[in-house]
Design a protein around this motif. Structure first.
Motif, PDB file in Angstrom:
ATOM      1  N   UNK A  95       0.689  -1.321  -0.153  1.00  0.00           N
ATOM      2  CA  UNK A  95       0.047   0.229   0.074  1.00  0.00           C
ATOM      3  C   UNK A  95       0.678   1.113   0.095  1.00  0.00           C
ATOM      4  N   UNK A  96       1.844   1.182   0.835  1.00  0.00           N
ATOM      5  CA  UNK A  96       2.858   2.500   0.821  1.00  0.00           C
ATOM      6  C   UNK A  96       3.608   2.652  -0.693  1.00  0.00           C
ATOM      7  N   UNK A  97       4.005   1.524  -1.065  1.00  0.00           N
ATOM      8  CA  UNK A  97       4.737   1.587  -2.453  1.00  0.00           C
ATOM      9  C   UNK A  97       3.620   1.965  -3.407  1.00  0.00           C
ATOM     10  N   UNK A 129      14.710   9.861 -14.571  1.00  0.00           N
ATOM     11  CA  UNK A 129      15.155   9.824 -13.096  1.00  0.00           C
ATOM     12  C   UNK A 129      13.738   9.083 -12.095  1.00  0.00           C
ATOM     13  N   UNK A 130      12.832   9.747 -12.462  1.00  0.00           N
ATOM     14  CA  UNK A 130      11.714   9.476 -11.786  1.00  0.00           C
ATOM     15  C   UNK A 130      11.285   7.875 -12.053  1.00  0.00           C
ATOM     16  N   UNK A 134      10.466   4.255 -10.030  1.00  0.00           N
ATOM     17  CA  UNK A 134       9.199   3.853 -10.184  1.00  0.00           C
ATOM     18  C   UNK A 134       9.554   2.530 -10.443  1.00  0.00           C
ATOM     19  N   UNK A 135      10.589   2.310 -11.389  1.00  0.00           N
ATOM     20  CA  UNK A 135      11.028   0.858 -11.834  1.00  0.00           C
ATOM     21  C   UNK A 135      11.306  -0.223 -10.595  1.00  0.00           C
ATOM     22  N   UNK A 136      12.340   0.687  -9.690  1.00  0.00           N
ATOM     23  CA  UNK A 136      12.784   0.259  -8.462  1.00  0.00           C
ATOM     24  C   UNK A 136      11.636  -0.413  -7.500  1.00  0.00           C
ATOM     25  N   UNK A 137      10.631   0.595  -7.420  1.00  0.00           N
ATOM     26  CA  UNK A 137       9.430   0.307  -6.444  1.00  0.00           C
ATOM     27  C   UNK A 137       8.678  -0.757  -7.230  1.00  0.00           C
ATOM     28  N   UNK A 142       7.141  -6.531  -6.709  1.00  0.00           N
ATOM     29  CA  UNK A 142       7.283  -7.899  -7.391  1.00  0.00           C
ATOM     30  C   UNK A 142       7.688  -8.769  -6.376  1.00  0.00           C
ATOM     31  N   UNK A 143       8.742  -8.582  -5.576  1.00  0.00           N
ATOM     32  CA  UNK A 143       9.310  -9.177  -4.633  1.00  0.00           C
ATOM     33  C   UNK A 143       8.381  -9.650  -3.723  1.00  0.00           C
TER      34      UNK A 143
END
Length: 147
Positions: A95-97, A129-130, A134-137, A142-143
């Motif tokens: 939810x936070x992500x 950059x954003x 977002x990709x890392x989030x 997914x993890x």
């Protein structure tokens, strides 16, 4: 005249019980956050710094008060048969992500036009950059979703 006995568990209707349950759950969450803050040395990030400026005596008294609040909430919970909500940490993190993703999308150059004229070339510098963040989030989400 016959005296009726007050029955706490039957004194609330379903909507009232859910509302009161939500209120006390929020209170518990806030107490957990406060406890975490008073038991830490603070936090220093790039854009946020939290300095734990509470004295050891104040920290101890706050911890005692948090415990008193928790005990009172526990008694009220039993007295009024309030609803327990069980959740998994992964659900809270997801939810936070999701919220992080939403605010990042809202921070792209096109959206900044709402605050005034956007400098030429900003979109080409800022948005990738954003998108990387977002990709890392998304990868983190997914993890958490993997069995």
């Amino acid at each position: 005249m016959e005296k009726t006995t007050f029955n706490s568990s039957e004194s609330l209707n379903g909507y009232q019980r859910r509302g009161l349950s939500a209120t006390f759950r929020t209170l518990e969450e806030m107490m957990q956050e406060i406890e975490t803050l008073i038991n830490s040395d603070g936090y220093k990030g790039s854009l946020l710094e939290i300095d734990n400026d509470s004295s050891p005596e104040a920290r101890e008294k706050i911890a005692e008060n948090i415990q008193l609040i928790r005990e009172k909430v526990s008694r009220l919970s039993k007295q009024f048969s309030l609803e327990m909500k069980q959740t998994k940490s992964s659900s809270r993190i997801l939810a936070d992500l999701a919220y992080c993703w939403e605010i990042l999308e809202g921070s792209k150059a096109k959206k900044l036009r709402g605050y005034g004229e956007v400098a030429e070339g900003l979109e080409e510098v800022l948005d990738p950059q954003i998108d990387t963040i977002i990709g890392i989030i998304t990868e983190t989400e997914n993890i958490l979703r993997r069995p």
